[in-house]
Design a protein around this motif. Structure first.
Motif, PDB file in Angstrom:
ATOM      1  N   ILE A 195     -47.600  12.950 123.329  1.00 35.67           N
ATOM      2  CA  ILE A 195     -47.431  14.359 122.955  1.00 35.67           C
ATOM      3  C   ILE A 195     -46.333  14.422 121.897  1.00 35.67           C
ATOM      4  CG2 ILE A 195     -46.555  16.582 123.818  1.00 35.67           C
ATOM      5  CD1 ILE A 195     -47.928  15.846 126.534  1.00 35.67           C
ATOM      6  N   ASP A 196     -46.534  15.205 120.853  1.00 35.60           N
ATOM      7  CA  ASP A 196     -45.495  15.299 119.818  1.00 35.60           C
ATOM      8  C   ASP A 196     -44.461  16.368 120.195  1.00 35.60           C
ATOM      9  OD1 ASP A 196     -45.893  17.813 117.582  1.00 35.60           O
ATOM     10  OD2 ASP A 196     -47.523  17.455 119.002  1.00 35.60           O
ATOM     11  N   TYR A 197     -43.268  16.250 119.614  1.00 37.16           N
ATOM     12  CA  TYR A 197     -42.163  17.165 119.944  1.00 37.16           C
ATOM     13  C   TYR A 197     -42.554  18.626 119.759  1.00 37.16           C
ATOM     14  CZ  TYR A 197     -38.877  13.158 119.473  1.00 37.16           C
ATOM     15  OH  TYR A 197     -38.215  11.975 119.589  1.00 37.16           O
ATOM     16  N   SER A 198     -43.267  18.915 118.665  1.00 38.49           N
ATOM     17  CA  SER A 198     -43.503  20.304 118.298  1.00 38.49           C
ATOM     18  C   SER A 198     -44.464  20.998 119.267  1.00 38.49           C
ATOM     19  CB  SER A 198     -44.044  20.370 116.870  1.00 38.49           C
ATOM     20  OG  SER A 198     -43.757  21.606 116.291  1.00 38.49           O
ATOM     21  N   ASP A 199     -45.616  20.367 119.519  1.00 38.54           N
ATOM     22  CA  ASP A 199     -46.551  20.950 120.485  1.00 38.54           C
ATOM     23  C   ASP A 199     -45.980  20.846 121.900  1.00 38.54           C
ATOM     24  OD1 ASP A 199     -48.857  22.321 121.063  1.00 38.54           O
ATOM     25  OD2 ASP A 199     -50.199  20.612 120.918  1.00 38.54           O
ATOM     26  N   GLY A 200     -45.232  19.781 122.157  1.00 41.36           N
ATOM     27  CA  GLY A 200     -44.611  19.605 123.474  1.00 41.36           C
ATOM     28  C   GLY A 200     -43.602  20.685 123.815  1.00 41.36           C
ATOM     29  N   SER A 201     -43.040  21.335 122.785  1.00 43.65           N
ATOM     30  CA  SER A 201     -42.073  22.395 123.075  1.00 43.65           C
ATOM     31  C   SER A 201     -42.739  23.728 123.392  1.00 43.65           C
ATOM     32  CB  SER A 201     -41.046  22.526 121.942  1.00 43.65           C
ATOM     33  OG  SER A 201     -41.626  22.470 120.668  1.00 43.65           O
ATOM     34  N   GLY A 202     -44.078  23.716 123.524  1.00 45.41           N
ATOM     35  CA  GLY A 202     -44.790  24.896 124.017  1.00 45.41           C
ATOM     36  C   GLY A 202     -45.295  24.701 125.434  1.00 45.41           C
ATOM     37  N   MET A 203     -44.520  23.947 126.244  1.00 46.08           N
ATOM     38  CA  MET A 203     -44.960  23.613 127.606  1.00 46.08           C
ATOM     39  C   MET A 203     -44.033  24.122 128.703  1.00 46.08           C
ATOM     40  SD  MET A 203     -46.033  19.624 126.872  1.00 46.08           S
ATOM     41  CE  MET A 203     -46.810  19.293 128.458  1.00 46.08           C
ATOM     42  N   ASN A 204     -42.845  24.661 128.323  1.00 46.14           N
ATOM     43  CA  ASN A 204     -41.783  24.963 129.302  1.00 46.14           C
ATOM     44  C   ASN A 204     -41.290  23.702 130.011  1.00 46.14           C
ATOM     45  OD1 ASN A 204     -43.007  28.220 130.303  1.00 46.14           O
ATOM     46  ND2 ASN A 204     -41.192  27.773 129.094  1.00 46.14           N
ATOM     47  N   LEU A 205     -41.405  22.547 129.356  1.00 49.54           N
ATOM     48  CA  LEU A 205     -41.016  21.282 129.993  1.00 49.54           C
ATOM     49  C   LEU A 205     -40.085  20.424 129.135  1.00 49.54           C
ATOM     50  CD1 LEU A 205     -44.454  20.068 131.466  1.00 49.54           C
ATOM     51  CD2 LEU A 205     -42.563  21.153 132.711  1.00 49.54           C
ATOM     52  N   GLY A 262     -44.045  13.274 140.123  1.00 48.57           N
ATOM     53  CA  GLY A 262     -44.636  12.208 139.310  1.00 48.57           C
ATOM     54  C   GLY A 262     -45.153  12.680 137.974  1.00 48.57           C
ATOM     55  N   LEU A 263     -44.564  13.748 137.443  1.00 52.58           N
ATOM     56  CA  LEU A 263     -45.113  14.346 136.222  1.00 52.58           C
ATOM     57  C   LEU A 263     -44.708  13.567 134.964  1.00 52.58           C
ATOM     58  CD1 LEU A 263     -46.736  16.523 134.857  1.00 52.58           C
ATOM     59  CD2 LEU A 263     -44.847  18.123 135.165  1.00 52.58           C
ATOM     60  N   GLU A 264     -43.499  13.040 134.947  1.00 45.48           N
ATOM     61  CA  GLU A 264     -43.034  12.363 133.726  1.00 45.48           C
ATOM     62  C   GLU A 264     -43.944  11.200 133.352  1.00 45.48           C
ATOM     63  OE1 GLU A 264     -38.918  10.886 131.596  1.00 45.48           O
ATOM     64  OE2 GLU A 264     -38.886  11.349 133.731  1.00 45.48           O
ATOM     65  N   GLU A 265     -44.334  10.403 134.349  1.00 44.98           N
ATOM     66  CA  GLU A 265     -45.197   9.241 134.043  1.00 44.98           C
ATOM     67  C   GLU A 265     -46.574   9.681 133.573  1.00 44.98           C
ATOM     68  OE1 GLU A 265     -46.765   7.921 138.431  1.00 44.98           O
ATOM     69  OE2 GLU A 265     -44.607   8.012 138.121  1.00 44.98           O
ATOM     70  N   ARG A 266     -47.002  10.885 133.980  1.00 42.11           N
ATOM     71  CA  ARG A 266     -48.314  11.385 133.557  1.00 42.11           C
ATOM     72  C   ARG A 266     -48.273  11.978 132.146  1.00 42.11           C
ATOM     73  NH1 ARG A 266     -48.334  11.711 139.116  1.00 42.11           N
ATOM     74  NH2 ARG A 266     -50.367  11.470 140.182  1.00 42.11           N
ATOM     75  N   LEU A 267     -47.084  12.303 131.661  1.00 36.78           N
ATOM     76  CA  LEU A 267     -46.958  12.899 130.334  1.00 36.78           C
ATOM     77  C   LEU A 267     -46.667  11.870 129.249  1.00 36.78           C
ATOM     78  CD1 LEU A 267     -44.834  16.094 131.167  1.00 36.78           C
ATOM     79  CD2 LEU A 267     -47.288  15.991 130.697  1.00 36.78           C
ATOM     80  N   GLY A 268     -46.030  10.753 129.619  1.00 40.42           N
ATOM     81  CA  GLY A 268     -45.632   9.768 128.613  1.00 40.42           C
ATOM     82  C   GLY A 268     -44.426  10.247 127.821  1.00 40.42           C
ATOM     83  N   CYS A 269     -43.956   9.428 126.885  1.00 38.56           N
ATOM     84  CA  CYS A 269     -42.769   9.771 126.088  1.00 38.56           C
ATOM     85  C   CYS A 269     -43.163  10.578 124.858  1.00 38.56           C
ATOM     86  CB  CYS A 269     -42.039   8.504 125.634  1.00 38.56           C
ATOM     87  SG  CYS A 269     -41.265   7.636 126.987  1.00 38.56           S
ATOM     88  N   PRO A 270     -42.522  11.716 124.613  1.00 39.13           N
ATOM     89  CA  PRO A 270     -42.844  12.496 123.413  1.00 39.13           C
ATOM     90  C   PRO A 270     -42.347  11.797 122.148  1.00 39.13           C
ATOM     91  CG  PRO A 270     -40.979  13.487 124.569  1.00 39.13           C
ATOM     92  CD  PRO A 270     -41.451  12.346 125.420  1.00 39.13           C
ATOM     93  N   VAL A 271     -42.978  12.125 121.008  1.00 35.60           N
ATOM     94  CA  VAL A 271     -42.632  11.468 119.743  1.00 35.60           C
ATOM     95  C   VAL A 271     -42.512  12.518 118.632  1.00 35.60           C
ATOM     96  CG1 VAL A 271     -43.799   9.307 120.358  1.00 35.60           C
ATOM     97  CG2 VAL A 271     -45.073  11.080 119.110  1.00 35.60           C
ATOM     98  N   PRO A 272     -41.825  12.178 117.520  1.00 35.18           N
ATOM     99  CA  PRO A 272     -41.798  13.095 116.368  1.00 35.18           C
ATOM    100  C   PRO A 272     -43.212  13.411 115.880  1.00 35.18           C
ATOM    101  CG  PRO A 272     -40.170  11.346 116.095  1.00 35.18           C
ATOM    102  CD  PRO A 272     -40.996  10.980 117.297  1.00 35.18           C
ATOM    103  N   SER A 273     -43.390  14.608 115.366  1.00 33.19           N
ATOM    104  CA  SER A 273     -44.729  15.093 115.011  1.00 33.19           C
ATOM    105  C   SER A 273     -45.357  14.339 113.844  1.00 33.19           C
ATOM    106  CB  SER A 273     -44.667  16.585 114.672  1.00 33.19           C
ATOM    107  OG  SER A 273     -44.096  17.294 115.747  1.00 33.19           O
ATOM    108  N   HIS A 274     -44.541  13.639 113.056  1.00 26.04           N
ATOM    109  CA  HIS A 274     -45.080  12.907 111.905  1.00 26.04           C
ATOM    110  C   HIS A 274     -45.221  11.415 112.205  1.00 26.04           C
ATOM    111  CE1 HIS A 274     -40.847  11.949 111.442  1.00 26.04           C
ATOM    112  NE2 HIS A 274     -40.597  13.251 111.385  1.00 26.04           N
ATOM    113  N   SER A 275     -45.168  11.032 113.483  1.00 23.88           N
ATOM    114  CA  SER A 275     -45.259   9.612 113.850  1.00 23.88           C
ATOM    115  C   SER A 275     -46.631   9.027 113.526  1.00 23.88           C
ATOM    116  CB  SER A 275     -45.025   9.436 115.357  1.00 23.88           C
ATOM    117  OG  SER A 275     -43.769   9.938 115.735  1.00 23.88           O
ATOM    118  N   VAL A 276     -46.626   7.801 112.977  1.00 26.65           N
ATOM    119  CA  VAL A 276     -47.872   7.034 112.846  1.00 26.65           C
ATOM    120  C   VAL A 276     -48.084   6.316 114.176  1.00 26.65           C
ATOM    121  CG1 VAL A 276     -49.049   5.172 111.633  1.00 26.65           C
ATOM    122  CG2 VAL A 276     -47.565   6.747 110.364  1.00 26.65           C
TER     123      VAL A 276
END
Length: 428
Positions: free
Chosen positions: A207-217, A236-250
């Motif tokens: 999940i990218d930072y920008s869209d991820g900041s529309g989750m209340n999480l 156990g939610l963190e492991e189901r979401l994975g680590c967020p990344v910058p929106s321009h990540s390759v």
């Protein structure tokens, strides 16, 4: 030899769209699949299912996958040269969530190029109908989340927004409490944007930072998941979401599936997908100090800001272009329908007459001011028509041309006032 090109995808509510541009940003191909019309077997209305409670609104996940199959086949039939695509990225409707069943990552990685993707993935989703941004069935989960973290303003200060019913954390909390077995079977939760990226990547996309900041999480300052928010929604939610990344990540190269089936170059890069609103900010090339306003059924305002001040109204998201800065988003329900009503009442239903009346009055409206809310507004929470004359006395009516200017000036003043409350500074 064909010139290099780049693909952009938009997984929106009613359709899937694709555009190809060359290195001079010229459009060389575009197409779409309209869900209701082109995929009638899913029986959606406006791309969604409205459930009997009128609050629960979902979309079938496989419809999105089948739409991708369909559009790629259309491109292939047209002779589109996939081998020249250097990179692709895209946007998804914000807040929608996709639930991958345990073991799905292996199916995604090993999908047979002999089959359309939707056939390989048909058993991969623990929730077959994804909750989307139109859903408003999680009021109790919103109250519980705000209470768990110390109130609405504290939640906004951490995540950029108070609890909203459409936001993904509250949707996850509803599934966790009402269908614990379904949650237990889920190994990964994607947003629509990261789900779309996953289809191309052949593995779970972050999940990218920008869209991820529309989750209340997501903690918008630290760019990391908020443990109190996660704990308030599901275990156990963190492991189901994975680590967020910058929106321009390759994120990596395209899945071999697409090279084998369509002829994409194995070197084609997948760049993180983001939400539709952040993508609009990026696509319009906004810079600090700029404001963009979309005048629709609801009016939406978004802007680039350096030092936000999260409030109970509006949203602060991480900026998709520069992850050290932010974007603010405000939504006003009383948009074009309100303007059309005043046009019908005061200008005989004619926009030309409306414009002439507006031009006949001076800026500032000689001190006459109005606030117009036919339906309960969310920014601010108010309803009704409120008119004030130059002496600040409430009045019951205005002359038609004064009414028209009062409406337009009142709407735009409200947008500026609320933007400034979120940290926007007017450039002198």
């Amino acid at each position: 030899m064909a010139a290099p090109c780049y693909l952009g995808w938009d997984f929106s509510t009613q359709q899937l769209k694709v555009i190809a541009i060359d290195e001079q940003l010229r459009v060389i191909y575009e197409d779409n699949v309209h869900f209701d019309k082109d995929l009638p077997e899913f029986k959606t209305q406006g791309g969604v299912y409205i459930h009997s409670d009128r609050l629960t609104i979902t979309s079938p996940v496989l419809m999105w996958v089948k739409a991708l199959d369909m559009i790629l086949e259309k491109m292939k039939s047209s002779g589109f040269d996939f081998s020249q695509v250097r990179a692709l990225s895209g946007a998804g409707q914000q807040h929608g969530s996709v639930y991958w069943k345990k073991g799905s990552i292996q199916i995604l990685k090993n999908a047979s190029s002999e089959l359309p993707l939707h056939q390989s993935l048909k058993g991969c989703f623990s929730v077959s109908n994804s909750p989307i941004w139109m859903d408003s069935s999680t009021a109790s989960q919103c109250r519980a989340l705000e209470k768990a973290v110390g109130g609405a303003q504290h939640l906004a200060s951490v995540t950029g927004s108070r609890a909203y019913e459409r936001f993904t954390g509250n949707q996850i909390a509803k599934i966790y409490s009402q269908n614990p077995e379904v949650y237990k079977q889920t190994e990964r939760i994607s947003l629509v944007s990261s789900f779309a990226a996953s289809l191309f990547l052949g593995t779970y996309a972050p999940i990218d930072y920008s869209d991820g900041s529309g989750m209340n999480l997501l903690q918008i300052w630290e760019k990391a998941w908020s443990k109190p928010c996660l704990d308030a929604c599901a275990s156990g939610l963190e492991e189901r979401l994975g680590c967020p990344v910058p929106s321009h990540s390759v994120l990596g190269p395209i899945s071999p599936y697409y090279s084998q089936r369509y002829g994409f170059s194995p070197d084609c890069k997948i760049v993180a997908f983001t939400g539709d609103n952040p993508a609009s900010l990026a696509g319009m090339r906004l810079q600090e100090g700029d404001i963009a306003i979309s005048l629709g059924t609801s009016d939406t305002l978004f802007l680039w800001i350096q030092e936000p001040t999260p409030a109970l109204e509006g949203h602060i998201l991480c900026n998709p272009v520069d992850s050290q800065t932010y974007m603010a988003l405000l939504c006003f329900k009383n948009g074009s329908l309100m303007r059309e009503r005043i046009r019908d009442d005061c200008a005989s239903g004619s926009w030309d007459e409306f414009s002439k009346a507006l031009s006949s009055t001076v800026a500032g409206n000689n001190g006459n001011l109005g606030f117009y809310f036919d339906v309960m507004e969310m920014t601010p929470e108010a309803v009704g028509i409120h008119r004030f004359n130059r002496d600040n006395q409430k009045v019951s009516s205005f002359p038609k041309e004064v009414e028209i200017r009062a409406l337009i000036e009142g709407q735009f003043m409200a947008k500026r006032i609320h933007a400034e409350k979120l940290g926007y500074k007017v450039r002198k």
